[in-house]
Every structure is written in C-alpha cells, then in structure tokens.
Design a protein around this motif. Structure first.
Motif, PDB file in Angstrom:
ATOM      1  N   GLU A  21       0.816  -1.221   0.000  1.00 24.32           N
ATOM      2  CA  GLU A  21       0.000   0.000   0.000  1.00 24.32           C
ATOM      3  C   GLU A  21       0.848   1.268   0.000  1.00 24.32           C
ATOM      4  N   ARG A  22       2.139   1.090   0.162  1.00 28.44           N
ATOM      5  CA  ARG A  22       3.071   2.226   0.300  1.00 28.44           C
ATOM      6  C   ARG A  22       2.593   3.202   1.376  1.00 28.44           C
ATOM      7  N   PRO A  23       2.571   2.751   2.634  1.00 29.96           N
ATOM      8  CA  PRO A  23       2.048   3.599   3.706  1.00 29.96           C
ATOM      9  C   PRO A  23       2.907   4.843   3.934  1.00 29.96           C
ATOM     10  N   TYR A  24       2.260   5.920   4.350  1.00 29.96           N
ATOM     11  CA  TYR A  24       2.960   7.167   4.687  1.00 29.96           C
ATOM     12  C   TYR A  24       3.412   7.036   6.136  1.00 29.96           C
ATOM     13  N   VAL A  25       4.720   7.156   6.371  1.00 26.74           N
ATOM     14  CA  VAL A  25       5.264   6.992   7.726  1.00 26.74           C
ATOM     15  C   VAL A  25       6.161   8.174   8.092  1.00 26.74           C
ATOM     16  N   THR A  26       6.319   8.337   9.393  1.00 24.77           N
ATOM     17  CA  THR A  26       7.274   9.305   9.934  1.00 24.77           C
ATOM     18  C   THR A  26       8.264   8.517  10.771  1.00 24.77           C
ATOM     19  N   LEU A  27       9.546   8.646  10.437  1.00 20.30           N
ATOM     20  CA  LEU A  27      10.606   7.938  11.161  1.00 20.30           C
ATOM     21  C   LEU A  27      11.435   8.939  11.947  1.00 20.30           C
ATOM     22  N   HIS A  28      11.648   8.623  13.206  1.00 22.49           N
ATOM     23  CA  HIS A  28      12.551   9.404  14.045  1.00 22.49           C
ATOM     24  C   HIS A  28      13.813   8.559  14.177  1.00 22.49           C
ATOM     25  N   TYR A  29      14.941   9.143  13.824  1.00 20.25           N
ATOM     26  CA  TYR A  29      16.181   8.364  13.873  1.00 20.25           C
ATOM     27  C   TYR A  29      17.350   9.231  14.335  1.00 20.25           C
ATOM     28  N   PHE A  30      18.402   8.550  14.750  1.00 23.86           N
ATOM     29  CA  PHE A  30      19.612   9.205  15.229  1.00 23.86           C
ATOM     30  C   PHE A  30      20.696   9.034  14.185  1.00 23.86           C
ATOM     31  N   GLU A  31      21.225  10.152  13.690  1.00 28.07           N
ATOM     32  CA  GLU A  31      22.291  10.114  12.689  1.00 28.07           C
ATOM     33  C   GLU A  31      23.621  10.434  13.368  1.00 28.07           C
ATOM     34  N   PRO A  32      24.523   9.448  13.488  1.00 29.26           N
ATOM     35  CA  PRO A  32      25.802   9.701  14.156  1.00 29.26           C
ATOM     36  C   PRO A  32      26.648  10.720  13.395  1.00 29.26           C
ATOM     37  N   CYS A  44      19.517  14.126  16.077  1.00 25.98           N
ATOM     38  CA  CYS A  44      18.225  13.448  16.015  1.00 25.98           C
ATOM     39  C   CYS A  44      17.452  14.057  14.852  1.00 25.98           C
ATOM     40  N   ARG A  45      16.992  13.225  13.949  1.00 25.33           N
ATOM     41  CA  ARG A  45      16.286  13.704  12.756  1.00 25.33           C
ATOM     42  C   ARG A  45      14.918  13.031  12.654  1.00 25.33           C
ATOM     43  N   THR A  46      14.037  13.686  11.909  1.00 23.74           N
ATOM     44  CA  THR A  46      12.712  13.155  11.616  1.00 23.74           C
ATOM     45  C   THR A  46      12.495  13.281  10.116  1.00 23.74           C
ATOM     46  N   VAL A  47      12.022  12.209   9.499  1.00 27.11           N
ATOM     47  CA  VAL A  47      11.761  12.216   8.063  1.00 27.11           C
ATOM     48  C   VAL A  47      10.417  11.539   7.817  1.00 27.11           C
ATOM     49  N   SER A  48       9.664  12.086   6.875  1.00 26.48           N
ATOM     50  CA  SER A  48       8.357  11.521   6.531  1.00 26.48           C
ATOM     51  C   SER A  48       8.302  11.238   5.040  1.00 26.48           C
ATOM     52  N   GLY A  49       7.520  10.243   4.687  1.00 24.67           N
ATOM     53  CA  GLY A  49       7.358   9.923   3.280  1.00 24.67           C
ATOM     54  C   GLY A  49       6.687   8.578   3.098  1.00 24.67           C
ATOM     55  N   ARG A  50       6.538   8.183   1.845  1.00 22.15           N
ATOM     56  CA  ARG A  50       5.926   6.893   1.501  1.00 22.15           C
ATOM     57  C   ARG A  50       6.991   5.804   1.586  1.00 22.15           C
ATOM     58  N   SER A  57      17.836  -7.733   4.779  1.00 25.80           N
ATOM     59  CA  SER A  57      19.216  -8.169   4.554  1.00 25.80           C
ATOM     60  C   SER A  57      20.186  -6.994   4.698  1.00 25.80           C
ATOM     61  N   ARG A  58      19.752  -5.819   4.268  1.00 25.01           N
ATOM     62  CA  ARG A  58      20.596  -4.613   4.410  1.00 25.01           C
ATOM     63  C   ARG A  58      20.245  -3.813   5.657  1.00 25.01           C
ATOM     64  N   GLN A  59      19.222  -4.258   6.370  1.00 22.50           N
ATOM     65  CA  GLN A  59      18.793  -3.597   7.599  1.00 22.50           C
ATOM     66  C   GLN A  59      18.508  -2.113   7.369  1.00 22.50           C
ATOM     67  N   ALA A  60      17.601  -1.821   6.424  1.00 26.58           N
ATOM     68  CA  ALA A  60      17.307  -0.426   6.099  1.00 26.58           C
ATOM     69  C   ALA A  60      15.856  -0.232   5.685  1.00 26.58           C
ATOM     70  N   PHE A  61      15.339   0.960   5.996  1.00 27.77           N
ATOM     71  CA  PHE A  61      14.024   1.403   5.540  1.00 27.77           C
ATOM     72  C   PHE A  61      14.248   2.313   4.345  1.00 27.77           C
ATOM     73  N   TYR A  62      13.398   2.196   3.326  1.00 28.31           N
ATOM     74  CA  TYR A  62      13.518   3.013   2.124  1.00 28.31           C
ATOM     75  C   TYR A  62      12.240   3.820   1.933  1.00 28.31           C
ATOM     76  N   LEU A  63      12.376   5.141   1.950  1.00 27.05           N
ATOM     77  CA  LEU A  63      11.267   6.046   1.683  1.00 27.05           C
ATOM     78  C   LEU A  63      11.475   6.661   0.306  1.00 27.05           C
ATOM     79  N   GLU A  64      10.366   6.962  -0.386  1.00 25.48           N
ATOM     80  CA  GLU A  64      10.470   7.545  -1.722  1.00 25.48           C
ATOM     81  C   GLU A  64      11.213   8.882  -1.668  1.00 25.48           C
ATOM     82  N   GLY A  65      12.248   9.003  -2.493  1.00 21.71           N
ATOM     83  CA  GLY A  65      12.997  10.249  -2.600  1.00 21.71           C
ATOM     84  C   GLY A  65      13.923  10.552  -1.441  1.00 21.71           C
TER      85      GLY A  65
END
Length: 139
Positions: free
Chosen positions: A85-96, A105-111, A118-126
């Motif tokens: 469904e390509r859900p719209y999410v907001t991720l709060h993450y820590f960028e070393p 501390c950053r916040t990013v939103s997107g689809r 296997s790569r242990q990563a979330f991928y948002l459009e753009g």
C-alpha cells in the motif's frame, strides 16, 4: 594678540621633481601585491576551524529499552504487511556524527516502499536509506 605665521622653506624643494638618480633593477611591484605583503596572516593555521568544530553541538544517542524495541519491532512487522500500500510513515532516527561523538536526532516523513532486512534499512520515496539500528520511533 596677532598670530605670527612662520613659513619655513622645504629643504627638499630643489630635488622633489628630479628623476631617481639610480636605475631600478626590476619593475615596480603593483600596489595590490605590495599591500598583500603586509596583510595579517593566520599564525595558527586551522585554529579557527578547530575551535568552531569543538563548539559545534551534538546530541547523545538515547539507548532504547526492551519495551521500546518490542514496539518498534511490532510497528515494523505491521508496515511489512502493508508495504504493498506504500504507507505514509514518519521515522525518528539518530544520525551519528562523522567527526565527533554524538550526532543529530532527525525526523523524516514519506511513503515507505521497501524494508530490506538483509541490508537492515528502511527506504522512503525520494530519501536516503535509513538504517534500522538508527531508528528510534515510527509513526
């Protein structure tokens, strides 16, 4: 009282308009180059940059407790079920920070279009991939 002005003759008046008696061995230096010789220089090269870097503020990474990790895992499983469904999410993450301890501390939103375990990563459009280990919250 009247002021008495004394005009003194210039002792160099006779030679002021004469050309220089000796030949100049090289061309005269342009004014900008002459001025640059006397310009201030940075005796401690890199000192200003070092002080600026030391003064730069970084956040400390907040460690997640077991309950917070479990909630993130549940939300991740729910998102994996709905990935089509390509859900719209907001991720709060820590960028070393690459240069010193801590980070931002950053916040990013997107689809969300992919969660690659296997790569242990979330991928948002753009957006750049966000490592799972850096994620601190999902909305």
């Amino acid at each position: 009282m009247a002021r008495l002005e004394v005009i003194m003759p210039n002792p160099y008046a006779a030679i002021l308009d004469h050309p220089y008696p000796f030949g100049i061995p090289r061309a005269r230096m342009p004014r900008l180059q002459r001025a640059a010789q006397f310009a201030p220089f940075d005796a401690l090269s890199g000192f200003t940059e070092t002080i600026t870097e030391r003064a730069r503020y970084t956040d400390q990474d907040a460690e997640l407790d077991e309950a917070q990790r479990e909630r993130l895992d549940q939300k991740t499983r729910l998102l994996m079920e709905r990935i089509g469904e390509r859900p719209y999410v907001t991720l709060h993450y820590f960028e070393p920070d690459e240069r010193k301890n801590g980070g931002v501390c950053r916040t990013v939103s997107g689809r969300l279009y992919r969660i690659d375990l296997s790569r242990q990563a979330f991928y948002l459009e753009g957006k750049a991939p966000i490592p799972v280990s850096q994620i601190r919250g999902i909305e």
